[in-house]
Design an enzyme around this catalytic site. Structure first.
Site, short mmCIF file in Angstrom:
data_model
loop_
_atom_site.label_atom_id
_atom_site.label_comp_id
_atom_site.label_asym_id
_atom_site.label_seq_id
_atom_site.Cartn_x
_atom_site.Cartn_y
_atom_site.Cartn_z
N HIS A 276 1.03 -1.32 0.02
CA HIS A 276 0.01 0.09 -0.19
C HIS A 276 0.73 1.26 -0.13
O HIS A 276 0.29 2.31 -0.12
CB HIS A 276 -1.04 -0.12 1.48
CG HIS A 276 -1.86 1.08 1.06
ND1 HIS A 276 -2.88 1.31 0.32
CD2 HIS A 276 -2.11 2.26 1.80
CE1 HIS A 276 -3.55 2.39 0.45
NE2 HIS A 276 -2.95 2.92 1.69
N CYS A 277 2.08 1.09 0.15
CA CYS A 277 2.99 2.35 0.31
C CYS A 277 3.68 2.72 -0.99
O CYS A 277 3.47 3.92 -1.76
CB CYS A 277 3.77 2.11 1.43
SG CYS A 277 2.88 2.19 3.21
N ILE A 278 4.87 1.73 -1.30
CA ILE A 278 5.57 2.13 -2.35
C ILE A 278 5.15 2.33 -3.66
O ILE A 278 5.64 3.41 -4.44
CB ILE A 278 6.71 1.02 -2.25
CG1 ILE A 278 7.63 0.91 -0.83
CG2 ILE A 278 8.05 1.65 -3.31
CD1 ILE A 278 8.52 -0.07 -0.79
N ASP A 281 2.93 6.17 -2.72
CA ASP A 281 3.17 7.29 -2.17
C ASP A 281 3.98 8.43 -3.13
O ASP A 281 3.74 9.32 -2.92
CB ASP A 281 4.11 7.13 -0.82
CG ASP A 281 3.40 6.29 0.14
OD1 ASP A 281 2.28 6.09 0.06
OD2 ASP A 281 4.05 5.79 1.28
#
Length: 446
Positions: A276-278, A281
């Site tokens: 869900h981040c890299i 973001d």
């Protein structure tokens, strides 16, 4: 004697471990925080819009693979953790942590709908004397420009009636070395009272805190951490493609380069970014940068490279079939091994395996998958057609029924020796087989 503001005592409440912590969102971020805080002696009230999650927790059942049932039962039996779908209980908490998703829209723009909806719910039930902390990853300015105005619709004033802060989540599901309790926690607020309060809240259950001067700085810290990873992964992905026709093995290069005790940090190529981040973001920052007339060319290029990796893997799979069996991808039967976004967890968010399955099938192949952590593909907005597909049960004979096995996720529990022995062809995007000591002419790196 002048009456003390209702927000003045929040820090002392948590220093004495008399404050009650409320956590909104009991997923990959919120639930580990609840467990860590309750284990440290903090009273925790967890909220989720899905009533089945609180029900499962009160039965002592975990819905996240990397958090065993025993950890849930231990904390629930302590009496310090209660989970509920009743948001009218929000006033019972002294500090509220917002731990909800921040995905992208189809046009790669920030989707703050979960943050906005959750903040609106808080505003309906808010009472004076609470600290509200946003943990969801987002662009600099979200806490002050989006969250604060919604909360002040309640008639309460930030800094006088309630406090506001940002503390970026740093969860790494499946990491055996670092958890919510022993990962340093960055905390940022726009005034000293709020900064003291948010630092006291997290210091009550994490090993160390890292205070910064503002919510914007704290928001930028999280983006910087993940953009750093995204850019470096893009670099090794590109190097893999560059070195391959030269006959240079990128994995061997990295293993040798990382022996240098300074000036080098190893990153590894793969089939595309997941989680869900890299993958998400960097686009939050590129979107916000446009407001200031700034083009984030380096970050966007990294995103393009990483996004192109599933297509590179599909092409390499087709080439391997041509070379090893004289059979093209059209009409082939492919076993995809691993569809979680990284090894040893059940997290499917943004997994490149889903794009790979769609691309392979678009070229005429039939795919099935095996993942010991994901028995059924859950519904996703981007890959709805794959919803409900079931993992094939593992046996050493399973690979024999396919023209090729494509290793997408390198789960440790897989017997890679048996896999290669029984497969006609193995295309490995993670170097999993060689790391397990398995070498074969049937093995192709992608």
């Amino acid at each position: 004697m002048q009456n003390m503001s209702p927000v003045q005592g929040i820090a002392e409440l948590f220093r004495q471990k008399r404050g009650r912590l409320g956590v909104l969102g009991l997923g990959y971020v919120g639930l580990p925080i609840c467990l860590a805080a309750a284990r440290a002696g903090v009273e925790v009230l967890g909220f989720d819009i899905d009533p089945e999650k609180p029900a499962a927790l009160h039965r002592g059942e975990s819905y996240l693979h990397h958090l065993p049932n025993e950890s849930i039962k231990e904390v629930m039996s302590s009496g310090r953790f209660t989970a509920t779908a009743d948001f009218s209980r929000l006033p019972e908490a002294d500090a509220l942590l917002i731990c909800v998703p921040t995905p992208l829209t189809q046009h790669l723009e920030p989707d703050l709908s979960f943050v906005v909806a959750t903040t609106e719910t808080i505003a309906k039930h808010q009472r004076p004397g609470q600290l509200i902390v946003l943990e969801s990853t987002t662009y600099p300015g979200t806490t002050a420009e989006v969250v604060c105005p919604i909360l002040e619709r309640s008639g309460l004033i930030c800094g006088r009636d309630f406090l506001l802060a940002f503390s970026p989540e740093r969860e790494d599901p499946g990491n055996a070395s670092f958890s919510s309790a022993n990962t340093p926690k960055v905390v940022g607020a726009d005034d000293q009272v709020a900064r003291d309060a948010v630092e006291a809240v997290y210091a009550s259950f994490v090993s160390s805190t890292v205070p910064v001067s503002s919510t914007r700085v704290a928001e930028a810290v999280k983006l910087t951490e993940n953009i750093f990873r995204a850019v470096n992964i893009a670099l090794v992905n590109e190097l893999k493609i560059v070195y391959e026709p030269m006959g240079v093995d990128i994995w061997e290069v990295i293993e040798a380069a990382k022996t240098k005790p300074f000036g080098f940090m190893p990153f590894y190529p793969g089939p595309g970014l997941g989680g869900h981040c890299i993958p998400i973001d960097p686009f939050y920052l590129t979107w916000k940068a446009r407001e200031f007339g700034i083009a984030t060319r380096f970050i966007e290029l990294a995103g393009q490279i990483n996004s192109s990796m599933p297509q590179h893997v599909t092409n390499k799979l087709a080439w391997a079939l041509d070379m090893h069996s004289r059979k093209g991808l059209n009409g082939a039967k492919i076993l995809v091994l691993g569809i979680a976004y990284k090894k040893n967890i059940d997290d499917m968010r943004e997994s490149p395996a889903l794009r790979l399955i769609e691309q392979i099938e678009a070229r005429g192949a039939v795919t099935e998958f095996h993942d010991p952590f994901v028995p059924v593909i859950p519904h996703t907005r981007e890959h709805a057609a794959l919803t409900g597909r079931k993992s094939r049960p593992w046996s050493n004979d399973l690979p024999r029924g396919y023209d090729a096995v494509l290793i997408v996720t390198d789960h440790d529990c897989v017997d890679y020796g048996a896999l290669v022995e029984n497969a006609a062809l193995v295309v490995d995007t993670r170097n999993a087989c060689r790391r397990a000591g398995v070498h074969s002419r049937k093995l192709v790196l992608a």
